[in-house]
Design a protein around this motif. Structure first.
Motif, PDB file in Angstrom:
ATOM      1  N   TYR A   3      44.077  69.885  74.141  1.00 25.45           N
ATOM      2  CA  TYR A   3      45.441  69.044  74.202  1.00 25.45           C
ATOM      3  C   TYR A   3      46.622  69.949  74.850  1.00 25.45           C
ATOM      4  N   LEU A   4      47.197  69.304  75.719  1.00 21.47           N
ATOM      5  CA  LEU A   4      48.159  70.155  76.381  1.00 21.47           C
ATOM      6  C   LEU A   4      49.295  70.649  75.671  1.00 21.47           C
ATOM      7  N   PHE A   5      49.825  70.124  74.627  1.00 22.17           N
ATOM      8  CA  PHE A   5      50.788  70.450  73.743  1.00 22.17           C
ATOM      9  C   PHE A   5      50.120  70.890  72.366  1.00 22.17           C
ATOM     10  N   LYS A   6      50.365  71.917  71.708  1.00 24.39           N
ATOM     11  CA  LYS A   6      49.696  72.567  70.690  1.00 24.39           C
ATOM     12  C   LYS A   6      50.894  72.750  69.544  1.00 24.39           C
ATOM     13  N   LEU A   7      50.276  72.535  68.284  1.00 27.42           N
ATOM     14  CA  LEU A   7      51.371  72.942  67.053  1.00 27.42           C
ATOM     15  C   LEU A   7      50.971  74.284  66.868  1.00 27.42           C
ATOM     16  N   ASP A   8      49.705  74.602  66.899  1.00 26.77           N
ATOM     17  CA  ASP A   8      49.274  75.944  66.825  1.00 26.77           C
ATOM     18  C   ASP A   8      48.121  75.778  67.395  1.00 26.77           C
ATOM     19  N   THR A   9      47.226  76.903  67.258  1.00 27.07           N
ATOM     20  CA  THR A   9      45.811  77.237  67.889  1.00 27.07           C
ATOM     21  C   THR A   9      44.897  76.269  67.581  1.00 27.07           C
ATOM     22  N   ALA A  10      45.172  75.441  66.490  1.00 27.67           N
ATOM     23  CA  ALA A  10      43.829  74.446  66.137  1.00 27.67           C
ATOM     24  C   ALA A  10      44.465  72.967  66.032  1.00 27.67           C
ATOM     25  N   HIS A  11      45.774  72.698  66.079  1.00 27.73           N
ATOM     26  CA  HIS A  11      46.157  71.318  66.067  1.00 27.73           C
ATOM     27  C   HIS A  11      47.364  70.962  67.228  1.00 27.73           C
ATOM     28  N   PRO A  12      46.916  69.750  67.684  1.00 25.94           N
ATOM     29  CA  PRO A  12      48.054  69.174  68.589  1.00 25.94           C
ATOM     30  C   PRO A  12      49.341  69.097  68.013  1.00 25.94           C
ATOM     31  N   LEU A  13      50.355  68.997  68.814  1.00 27.71           N
ATOM     32  CA  LEU A  13      51.871  68.861  68.496  1.00 27.71           C
ATOM     33  C   LEU A  13      51.892  67.526  67.874  1.00 27.71           C
ATOM     34  N   THR A  14      52.676  67.440  66.603  1.00 27.96           N
ATOM     35  CA  THR A  14      52.829  66.146  66.107  1.00 27.96           C
ATOM     36  C   THR A  14      54.104  65.523  66.196  1.00 27.96           C
ATOM     37  N   TYR A  15      54.312  64.023  66.058  1.00 21.08           N
ATOM     38  CA  TYR A  15      55.392  63.476  66.308  1.00 21.08           C
ATOM     39  C   TYR A  15      56.520  63.948  65.377  1.00 21.08           C
ATOM     40  N   LYS A  16      56.372  64.471  64.366  1.00 23.26           N
ATOM     41  CA  LYS A  16      57.323  64.870  63.325  1.00 23.26           C
ATOM     42  C   LYS A  16      57.847  66.101  64.058  1.00 23.26           C
ATOM     43  N   ARG A  17      57.121  67.042  64.477  1.00 21.71           N
ATOM     44  CA  ARG A  17      57.607  68.371  65.083  1.00 21.71           C
ATOM     45  C   ARG A  17      58.311  68.098  66.311  1.00 21.71           C
ATOM     46  N   ALA A  18      57.912  67.084  67.140  1.00 26.58           N
ATOM     47  CA  ALA A  18      58.590  66.877  68.362  1.00 26.58           C
ATOM     48  C   ALA A  18      59.947  66.269  67.955  1.00 26.58           C
ATOM     49  N   GLN A  19      60.064  65.307  66.677  1.00 24.61           N
ATOM     50  CA  GLN A  19      61.549  65.115  66.477  1.00 24.61           C
ATOM     51  C   GLN A  19      62.436  66.144  65.922  1.00 24.61           C
ATOM     52  N   GLU A  20      61.802  67.067  65.302  1.00 27.73           N
ATOM     53  CA  GLU A  20      62.181  68.284  64.618  1.00 27.73           C
ATOM     54  C   GLU A  20      62.840  69.035  66.059  1.00 27.73           C
ATOM     55  N   LEU A  21      62.109  69.321  66.861  1.00 29.23           N
ATOM     56  CA  LEU A  21      62.645  70.163  68.178  1.00 29.23           C
ATOM     57  C   LEU A  21      63.786  69.461  68.826  1.00 29.23           C
ATOM     58  N   LEU A  22      63.719  68.229  69.039  1.00 27.53           N
ATOM     59  CA  LEU A  22      64.749  67.491  69.867  1.00 27.53           C
ATOM     60  C   LEU A  22      66.020  67.629  69.154  1.00 27.53           C
ATOM     61  N   GLN A  23      65.987  67.437  67.708  1.00 25.78           N
ATOM     62  CA  GLN A  23      67.167  67.222  66.836  1.00 25.78           C
ATOM     63  C   GLN A  23      67.829  68.970  66.830  1.00 25.78           C
ATOM     64  N   LYS A  24      66.834  69.948  66.784  1.00 25.97           N
ATOM     65  CA  LYS A  24      67.350  71.302  66.831  1.00 25.97           C
ATOM     66  C   LYS A  24      67.959  71.513  68.056  1.00 25.97           C
ATOM     67  N   TYR A  25      67.502  71.131  69.188  1.00 20.45           N
ATOM     68  CA  TYR A  25      68.010  71.332  70.753  1.00 20.45           C
ATOM     69  C   TYR A  25      69.189  70.469  71.076  1.00 20.45           C
ATOM     70  N   GLU A  26      69.272  69.363  70.352  1.00 21.70           N
ATOM     71  CA  GLU A  26      70.637  68.536  70.581  1.00 21.70           C
ATOM     72  C   GLU A  26      71.791  68.914  69.721  1.00 21.70           C
ATOM     73  N   GLN A  27      71.551  69.671  68.628  1.00 21.10           N
ATOM     74  CA  GLN A  27      72.506  70.235  67.967  1.00 21.10           C
ATOM     75  C   GLN A  27      73.169  71.499  68.594  1.00 21.10           C
ATOM     76  N   LEU A  28      72.147  72.273  69.162  1.00 21.38           N
ATOM     77  CA  LEU A  28      72.354  73.504  69.812  1.00 21.38           C
ATOM     78  C   LEU A  28      73.224  73.356  71.086  1.00 21.38           C
ATOM     79  N   ALA A  29      72.840  72.140  71.685  1.00 16.59           N
ATOM     80  CA  ALA A  29      73.450  71.743  73.039  1.00 16.59           C
ATOM     81  C   ALA A  29      74.638  71.058  72.789  1.00 16.59           C
ATOM     82  N   ASN A  30      74.978  70.944  71.384  1.00 19.71           N
ATOM     83  CA  ASN A  30      76.375  70.069  71.163  1.00 19.71           C
ATOM     84  C   ASN A  30      76.463  68.804  71.895  1.00 19.71           C
TER      85      ASN A  30
END
Length: 324
Positions: free
Chosen positions: A224-251
């Motif tokens: 997979y191009l995008f990985k959550l860790d060495t064994a698993h692909p990135l999940t929808y939930k984790r992508a949501q968490e990342l977007l929420q984190k960065y939008e808050q940091l970007a204000n």
């Protein structure tokens, strides 16, 4: 009269439907829940419930007649589970709608769904509509990623690809290295929402950036191009968490992952791209032009032509990052 045993009808419906395996599994759960309710109400085993024999009538002559299921029974079912998660109610309603349309289409069984009185929409929480990011907000979001990401390569590439391709997040996180044809600057989307394979396009420089990313992280064709860790692909939930984190940091105001598709559509429209071309890039069907047009945020078009020095400095940084 045909015996419409609900368990058999559910089995045939699931087998013949064109849904993904995940949707089939969920629909089976919702429909069997409904069958269990009918069994309890009729005081008989659920697998013996006959949709043609729900109501019992006795004529003056003493003869017993039976009637098929009516909307009132389904209303009672929804009323009995009204305190369930609202999305469970909505998906159950969708499953029942598809099920009874199937029976109507294939067996001319009267469809009771259009006559329901239970208002599921009133149980749904208020959901903020998808909105588009302005150009300045896009760059603030990317700046937040650059400044705070613990996995800069992955996160910067993930959100840049989302914003520049117009793909759904689930299509992106399912991508494997083998899906890309770098020489043609395209990638194959094999798990699209409508189950039809289509092609995504890479903007200038993105093919080279992805190739460098793959080399740096030693990704094989089957990875997979995008990985959550060495064994698993990135999940929808984790992508949501990342977007929420960065939008808050970007204000910047809240944006959904689906809002990146609205952002892509709005900016493509602003740049003068033909609406039918945008429609194809989004993977919308030819008869869905009105849907594509709704993705264009008219409030963002007024950003056209704005130049901000800080933005240009960040663009230079991004280009140098991708091109090194």
């Amino acid at each position: 009269m045909t015996m419409r045993l609900i368990h058999k009808d559910i089995e045939r419906f699931i087998q013949q439907s064109a849904y993904s395996e995940g949707v089939k599994k969920k629909n089976t759960k919702y429909l069997l829940h409904f069958a269990d309710y009918l069994g309890l109400r009729l005081d008989q085993p659920p697998d013996q419930v006959n949709l043609e024999r729900i109501y019992e009538f006795k004529e003056l002559s003493g003869m017993i007649l039976y009637g098929p299921i009516q909307a009132e029974i389904i209303d009672e079912f929804f009323s009995s589970i009204h305190d369930y998660n609202p999305f469970y109610l909505k998906e159950t309603r969708h499953a029942l709608g598809s099920f009874f349309r199937y029976l109507q289409r294939n067996y001319k069984f009267p469809n009771p769904i259009p006559f329901l009185s239970f208002q599921i929409q009133s149980k749904m929480p208020h959901i903020r509509p998808n909105r588009s990011l302005s150009k300045h907000e896009v760059l603030r979001l990317l700046h937040a990623i650059i400044s705070h990401s613990k996995d800069l390569d992955r996160d910067l590439l993930l959100f840049t690809l989302l914003l520049s391709s117009g793909c759904r997040i689930r299509e992106i996180i399912e991508l494997k290295v083998s899906n890309f044809e770098f020489s043609h600057h395209i990638f194959k989307i094999t798990k699209a929402k409508n189950k039809r394979q289509r092609v995504g396009f890479l903007v200038d420089g993105m093919s080279e950036a992805i190739q460098r990313y793959c080399r740096r992280h030693q990704l094989a064709e089957a990875d997979y191009l995008f990985k959550l860790d060495t064994a698993h692909p990135l999940t929808y939930k984790r992508a949501q968490e990342l977007l929420q984190k960065y939008e808050q940091l970007a204000n910047i105001p809240h944006i959904t992952l689906h809002g990146t598709r609205h952002t892509f559509t709005t900016m493509m429209n602003e740049s003068g791209c033909d609406i039918t071309t945008i429609q194809q890039m989004l993977g919308h069907q030819p008869n869905q032009l009105d849907v594509t047009k709704r993705y264009i945020d008219q409030n963002v078009i007024k950003n056209k032509g704005i130049r901000v020095l800080e933005n240009e400095e960040l663009i230079f940084f991004l280009k140098s990052t991708f091109m090194k």
